[in-house]
Write an enzyme that holds these catalytic residues in place. Sequence first.
Site, PDB file in Angstrom:
ATOM      1  N   GLU A 137      -3.971  -1.329  16.861  1.00 34.68           N
ATOM      2  CA  GLU A 137      -2.438  -1.387  16.758  1.00 34.68           C
ATOM      3  C   GLU A 137      -2.074  -0.289  17.801  1.00 34.68           C
ATOM      4  OE1 GLU A 137      -1.761  -0.754  12.663  1.00 34.68           O
ATOM      5  OE2 GLU A 137      -2.356  -2.757  12.128  1.00 34.68           O
TER       6      GLU A 137
ATOM      7  N   LYS B 251      10.354   0.884  10.728  1.00 34.29           N
ATOM      8  CA  LYS B 251      10.936  -0.403  11.009  1.00 34.29           C
ATOM      9  C   LYS B 251      12.623  -0.556  11.137  1.00 34.29           C
ATOM     10  CE  LYS B 251       7.145  -2.676   8.371  1.00 34.29           C
ATOM     11  NZ  LYS B 251       6.492  -3.255   7.190  1.00 34.29           N
TER      12      LYS B 251
ATOM     13  N   ASN C  15      10.736  -2.794   3.672  1.00 35.65           N
ATOM     14  CA  ASN C  15       9.812  -1.528   3.207  1.00 35.65           C
ATOM     15  C   ASN C  15       9.774  -0.445   4.072  1.00 35.65           C
ATOM     16  OD1 ASN C  15       8.252  -2.798   4.719  1.00 35.65           O
ATOM     17  ND2 ASN C  15       6.309  -3.058   3.113  1.00 35.65           N
TER      18      ASN C  15
ATOM     19  N   HIS D 180       5.548   1.083   8.689  1.00 39.66           N
ATOM     20  CA  HIS D 180       4.211   0.662   8.656  1.00 39.66           C
ATOM     21  C   HIS D 180       3.356   1.643   8.997  1.00 39.66           C
ATOM     22  CE1 HIS D 180       0.837  -2.179  10.039  1.00 39.66           C
ATOM     23  NE2 HIS D 180       0.831  -1.129  11.119  1.00 39.66           N
TER      24      HIS D 180
ATOM     25  N   TYR E 272       0.631  -8.677  13.579  1.00 37.78           N
ATOM     26  CA  TYR E 272       0.749  -9.253  12.167  1.00 37.78           C
ATOM     27  C   TYR E 272      -0.310 -10.468  12.103  1.00 37.78           C
ATOM     28  CZ  TYR E 272       4.276  -5.969  10.245  1.00 37.78           C
ATOM     29  OH  TYR E 272       4.965  -4.839   9.933  1.00 37.78           O
TER      30      TYR E 272
HETATM   31  P1  IDP Z   1       1.344  -2.889   4.533  1.00 35.78           P
HETATM   32  O1  IDP Z   1       2.693  -2.814   5.464  1.00 35.78           O
HETATM   33  O2  IDP Z   1       1.490  -2.039   3.405  1.00 35.78           O
HETATM   34  O3  IDP Z   1       0.041  -2.735   5.123  1.00 35.78           O
HETATM   35  P2  IDP Z   1       0.770  -5.991   4.485  1.00 35.78           P
HETATM   36  O4  IDP Z   1       0.010  -6.549   3.338  1.00 35.78           O
HETATM   37  O5  IDP Z   1      -0.203  -5.622   5.586  1.00 35.78           O
HETATM   38  O6  IDP Z   1       1.453  -4.412   3.811  1.00 35.78           O
HETATM   39  O7  IDP Z   1       2.076  -6.768   5.101  1.00 35.78           O
HETATM   40  C1  IDP Z   1       2.579  -6.187   6.040  1.00 35.78           C
HETATM   41  C2  IDP Z   1       3.998  -6.282   6.018  1.00 35.78           C
HETATM   42  O8  IDP Z   1       4.404  -7.844   5.504  1.00 35.78           O
HETATM   43  C3  IDP Z   1       4.554  -5.516   4.525  1.00 35.78           C
HETATM   44  O9  IDP Z   1       4.872  -4.230   4.900  1.00 35.78           O
HETATM   45  C4  IDP Z   1       5.896  -6.374   4.372  1.00 35.78           C
HETATM   46  O10 IDP Z   1       6.988  -5.762   5.377  1.00 35.78           O
HETATM   47  C5  IDP Z   1       5.603  -7.632   4.712  1.00 35.78           C
HETATM   48  N1  IDP Z   1       5.216  -8.584   3.563  1.00 35.78           N
HETATM   49  C6  IDP Z   1       4.003  -8.378   2.742  1.00 35.78           C
HETATM   50  N2  IDP Z   1       3.906  -9.044   1.678  1.00 35.78           N
HETATM   51  C7  IDP Z   1       5.137  -9.659   1.638  1.00 35.78           C
HETATM   52  C8  IDP Z   1       5.940 -10.688   0.714  1.00 35.78           C
HETATM   53  O11 IDP Z   1       5.163 -11.142  -0.212  1.00 35.78           O
HETATM   54  N3  IDP Z   1       7.017 -11.000   1.071  1.00 35.78           N
HETATM   55  C9  IDP Z   1       7.662 -10.444   2.078  1.00 35.78           C
HETATM   56  N4  IDP Z   1       7.340  -9.643   3.046  1.00 35.78           N
HETATM   57  C10 IDP Z   1       5.853  -9.220   2.753  1.00 35.78           C
HETATM   58 MG    MG Z   2      -0.939  -4.018   6.603  1.00 33.93          MG
END
Ligand code: IDP
Ligand code: MG
Length: 149
Positions: free
Chosen positions: A126, A9, A112, A115, A49
């Site tokens: 994807e 990212k 984070n 992905h 997303y």
């Molecule tokens: P993942 O990336 O571990 O699969 P997902 O639940 O699919 O997690 O969420 C996609 C992305 O959305 C996360 O990697 C993160 O960047 C962002 N995200 C998820 N939950 C939150 C939140 O509560 N606050 C801010 N960003 C979030």
């Molecule tokens: Mg995800």
Amino acid sequence: MQRTLVLIKPDAVQRGLAGRLISRLERRGLKMVALKMLQTDRALAHRLYAIHEGKPFFEGLVDYICSGPILAAVFEARSAVEVVRRTMGETDPAQASPGTIRGDLALDIGRNLVHGSDSVENAQMEIGLFFTEDEILDYPRESDRWISG
Ligand code: IDP
Ligand code: MG
């Protein structure tokens, strides 16, 4: 053989971690079969997303993923989806175990670093957003017999 989509990212690229993160996945034994650098536009971010549309963090998430260049990669292994997810660690870096990418290198759920697809079906969808079939290479790797027995 399973395939999964990995995105390095914008925060990882800006922090100079892109090569190191690809390297961690390579060192694990995963086979890299596609790689490109690009900047995501909002239409692509919405497709990636789509399942998060309507959630409070959705607009911020789209802003974040579009905010700078990323690397998109396809990695292959027998359990590529699970192995990549476990190597990345929990979505929220505060909960991620030390030894994982997020647990070692990140602090905030909104930044984070990586992905990874969460299922084989989503991986297929994807990968199709970022790569054409002819951009995914099929090649023998001499080390394979030392990685899988
Ligand atoms: P993942 O990336 O571990 O699969 P997902 O639940 O699919 O997690 O969420 C996609 C992305 O959305 C996360 O990697 C993160 O960047 C962002 N995200 C998820 N939950 C939150 C939140 O509560 N606050 C801010 N960003 C979030
Ligand atoms: Mg995800």
